[in-house]
Design an enzyme around this catalytic site. Structure first.
Site, short mmCIF file in Angstrom:
data_model
loop_
_atom_site.label_atom_id
_atom_site.label_comp_id
_atom_site.label_asym_id
_atom_site.label_seq_id
_atom_site.Cartn_x
_atom_site.Cartn_y
_atom_site.Cartn_z
N GLU A 7 -88.05 16.60 18.29
CA GLU A 7 -87.04 17.31 17.82
C GLU A 7 -86.95 18.57 18.41
OE1 GLU A 7 -87.68 16.17 13.78
OE2 GLU A 7 -85.19 16.19 13.36
N HIS A 20 -98.57 -5.04 29.95
CA HIS A 20 -98.68 -6.41 29.68
C HIS A 20 -97.14 -6.42 29.73
CE1 HIS A 20 -102.61 -7.99 29.82
NE2 HIS A 20 -102.93 -7.61 29.06
N LYS A 38 -74.39 13.15 11.78
CA LYS A 38 -74.48 13.38 10.41
C LYS A 38 -72.90 14.06 10.19
CE LYS A 38 -79.10 14.54 8.86
NZ LYS A 38 -80.34 15.49 8.38
O1 PA5 Z 1 -89.07 18.21 10.77
C1 PA5 Z 1 -87.38 17.94 10.73
O2 PA5 Z 1 -86.97 18.94 10.34
C2 PA5 Z 1 -86.97 16.85 10.15
O3 PA5 Z 1 -87.22 15.92 10.81
C3 PA5 Z 1 -87.01 16.79 8.82
O4 PA5 Z 1 -88.05 16.40 7.75
C4 PA5 Z 1 -85.72 15.49 8.42
O5 PA5 Z 1 -84.45 15.09 8.64
C5 PA5 Z 1 -85.83 14.77 6.83
O6 PA5 Z 1 -85.80 16.12 5.82
P1 PA5 Z 1 -85.43 16.29 4.44
O7 PA5 Z 1 -86.86 16.65 3.80
O8 PA5 Z 1 -84.73 17.49 4.02
O9 PA5 Z 1 -84.66 15.46 4.10
#
Ligand code: PA5
Length: 423
Positions: free
Chosen positions: A278, A299, A413
């Site tokens: 990410e 494996h 989204k």
């Molecule tokens: O690292 C990040 O910012 C994301 O992975 C969020 O943690 C994830 O999308 C969850 O977001 P939220 O805590 O707003 O539900």
């Protein structure tokens, strides 16, 4: 002793001189990142561990965790991505089973939802809902289900005592709801993104509920922090990791496998995959992060790693002390063909398999980095989190991307929300 990076086994793929040249070329940027420049106030809250979790917050978390451990049979952790992966990584590695921890709000599967609900009846239930931005569908809607359940079962007042909301305390909708209902509120730091949040209240409460010592976790993180922020770039493990993986990427190695010989680290690898995936995968750039749990995956993916397309490298998490042992029973005669390891220990087999794998993979054209970890404890997990967070910050900066945003996550989204809202 801290975790130690060994990059000697990449030398046939990138020379020491290339690494030194790359550090030299990027020195101003690396130094700026090592100073954790305050320019990026919005996202660097994870750097200073004392601000992230001060003594009074730690005490509050420990007291709440003690209460939950005394009163709850089941603790439901509602969160997704950065809101639950860090704590889950530690809990699955080191947690005791005093309180059953159930993960919810991390998918939209009706099967999963039914299974979660089935586990709650006749049990004393506490909930921790964690969200930086309470608009995220999975945790948001799962929390609606679970708070309705608790209110019907215990009544509003008792339900509120059993709910802890870890929320952005800037008037976020979760904070507003929590105040209205009387939940315990913990801070989701405003200047920390989910995937960098494990060492804040976000990760610390669930980890403490699992009986893990959070002071040791934070101590480990603090000790590696001091090392990272004091060593020169040439000797700095986080810099060397970031520089090496970027140099490998430039040579076409665009997939990194986090490999380990301890299945207890499987959820840690999920946290690591999210952190790098990410943070770096944007603008058509980035190394694709994935993981292998060996020996099992030798494996399956072992064949590809040894002889497939030469575009991958590995980073091994090597537990120097495996923390457990199991001796093979002695037999007088060789009934099964395994007499060559009669009376040996699994620790020895696992270590031998690890050394053999690194050797074979390097010979097969796979650059292998090794992170030596003295043992699997809260202290060293704290070091691992902080080390990889810092290394990711450096690596993404070298790559030329912003490690702290995730604009691509919005694409699906947007489509999904417009479909859901037009039904
Ligand atoms: O690292 C990040 O910012 C994301 O992975 C969020 O943690 C994830 O999308 C969850 O977001 P939220 O805590 O707003 O539900």
């Amino acid at each position: 002793m801290n975790v130690k990076l060994d990059y000697s086994r990449v030398s046939q793929f990138i020379s020491q001189q290339e690494i030194i040249d790359s550090i030299e070329k990027h020195r101003p940027l690396i130094e700026k990142v090592l100073e954790a420049s305050t320019e990026d106030k919005d996202n660097l809250g994870w750097v200073d561990l004392d601000l992230l979790a001060n003594t009074s917050l730690i005490q509050q978390i420990q007291a709440k965790a003690r209460e939950i451990r005394e009163k709850a049979d089941v603790f439901v952790l509602i969160g997704v991505g950065g809101s639950n992966q860090g704590s889950r990584a530690v809990i699955e590695s080191l947690g005791d089973n005093n309180v059953e921890i159930i993960y919810a709000g991390n998918n939209l599967s009706p099967h999963h939802m039914n299974r979660v609900m089935a586990k709650l009846s006749d049990k004393s239930v506490y909930i921790n809902v964690i969200a930086k931005n309470f608009a995220t569908l999975e945790p948001g809607i799962t929390f609606r289900v679970l708070r309705n359940y608790l209110e019907q079962r215990y009544g509003e007042a008792e339900a509120a005592k059993r709910i802890i909301a870890t929320a952005s305390l800037n008037n976020s909708s979760l904070e507003v709801l929590g105040k209205e209902k009387g939940y315990t509120l913990l801070p989701f730091p405003l200047d920390v993104g989910g995937r960098f949040s494990v060492l804040s209240a976000v990760g610390l409460l669930p980890i403490a509920v699992a009986g893990i010592n959070i002071t040791e976790l934070l101590q480990g993180a603090n000790d590696i922090k001091r090392e990272i922020q004091s060593l020169s770039p040439e000797d700095n493990p986080a810099v060397l990791y970031g520089v090496t993986r970027n140099s490998l990427l430039q040579k076409g190695y665009n997939l990194e496998i986090l490999a380990f010989f301890e299945p207890l680290l499987s959820y840690f690898s999920k946290w690591w995959i999210q952190l790098f995936g990410e943070s770096e995968g944007k603008h058509g750039k980035g190394i694709y992060p994935t993981a292998c749990s060996f020996t099992e995956d030798l494996h399956s993916l072992g064949q590809y790693i040894q002889e497939g397309q030469r575009m991958l490298f590995e980073t091994f998490l090597n537990l120097e002390n495996q923390g457990s042992s199991f001796k093979i029973p002695h037999e007088e005669t060789d009934n099964d063909g395994f007499q060559y390891i009669d009376s040996k220990d699994f620790t020895f087999l696992n270590k031998t398999a690890y050394e053999a794998t690194v050797k074979a993979h390097v010979e097969g054209g796979v650059p292998c980095l090794v992170l030596n970890i003295p043992e699997l404890t809260a202290y060293y997990m704290g070091q691992l989190f902080y080390f990889f967070q810092y290394a990711c910050y450096i690596s993404a900066s070298l790559l030329g991307v912003d490690p702290f945003n995730q604009p691509g996550v919005e694409a699906y989204k947007n489509v999904m929300f417009s479909s859901l809202k037009t039904i």
